[in-house]
Design a protein around this motif. Sequence first.
Motif, PDB file in Angstrom:
ATOM      1  N   GLU A  35       0.872  -1.105  -0.016  1.00  0.00           N
ATOM      2  CA  GLU A  35       0.237  -0.152   0.065  1.00  0.00           C
ATOM      3  C   GLU A  35       0.912   1.222  -0.002  1.00  0.00           C
ATOM      4  O   GLU A  35       2.001   1.263   0.580  1.00  0.00           O
ATOM      5  N   HIS A  81      -3.342   9.526   1.872  1.00  0.00           N
ATOM      6  CA  HIS A  81      -4.441   8.941   0.961  1.00  0.00           C
ATOM      7  C   HIS A  81      -3.620   7.548   0.635  1.00  0.00           C
ATOM      8  O   HIS A  81      -2.530   7.575  -0.005  1.00  0.00           O
ATOM      9  N   ARG A  82      -4.196   6.504   0.892  1.00  0.00           N
ATOM     10  CA  ARG A  82      -3.716   5.009   0.703  1.00  0.00           C
ATOM     11  C   ARG A  82      -4.420   4.479  -0.508  1.00  0.00           C
ATOM     12  O   ARG A  82      -5.386   4.506  -0.814  1.00  0.00           O
ATOM     13  N   SER A  83      -3.577   3.891  -1.316  1.00  0.00           N
ATOM     14  CA  SER A  83      -3.936   3.001  -2.396  1.00  0.00           C
ATOM     15  C   SER A  83      -3.383   1.697  -2.396  1.00  0.00           C
ATOM     16  O   SER A  83      -1.967   1.692  -2.048  1.00  0.00           O
ATOM     17  N   SER A  84      -3.580   0.812  -3.297  1.00  0.00           N
ATOM     18  CA  SER A  84      -2.964  -0.404  -3.458  1.00  0.00           C
ATOM     19  C   SER A  84      -1.841  -0.453  -4.543  1.00  0.00           C
ATOM     20  O   SER A  84      -2.209   0.383  -5.635  1.00  0.00           O
TER      21      SER A  84
END
Length: 210
Positions: free
Chosen positions: A123, A129-132
């Motif tokens: 991640e 702001h978190r995203s894979s």
Amino acid sequence: MALLYAAQLTPSKIELIFGWLPTRSWFSGDPAGLESIGAYRFDDPDGEVGVETHLVRGPDGPTYQVPLTYRGAPLAGADEWLVGTMQHSVLGDRWVYDACGDPVYAQTLAAAILTGGTQAAIEIDDHGHRSSAEPTARVKGSGLLTKLGTVGLVDVRDEDETTVVVTSVAEIVVRRVIGAGSSVLGEHELVGTWPGVSDPTVLAAARSTG
């Protein structure tokens, strides 16, 4: 899960790797021609140490496997394994080690091989702001153990194009130079694929000693 930050690194990981590789007995060629072709991470159960393995390749040479650990403070007694230090714009000072000399790497690698584990999910934290993110290399262990003891001190030695890491629970062989062959190195193996390499290739092996 491995949490990475969208951050500025000074020097960069690749700059550290390219400066360190020519000091290794198993490296040959010109580091100026190297490029990064993939990487995979393992997850430190305590969440303190970054564990990342880089795959780099020259235009005409083999692929080199460079496992690193990233720490927020020096690892006691591990000066000989220090690759360098860098400034992380989010985490501050980071000490970067040849992971073969770091017990946390030995623990995570042995667990992946002997329990049939894989690379960690990734991640990215970009200012909250978190995203894979997709890994650029994928690995899989062949073992079937359900539990592995705790690694203590490590005893490390280079043998030709491999590094042997002996611990209280496993003996591990890490391939530093990845060629066309995939000979059996131990009871159980870690195999991987990355861009341009679709056939599972042996990266490391281990046998349980605990």
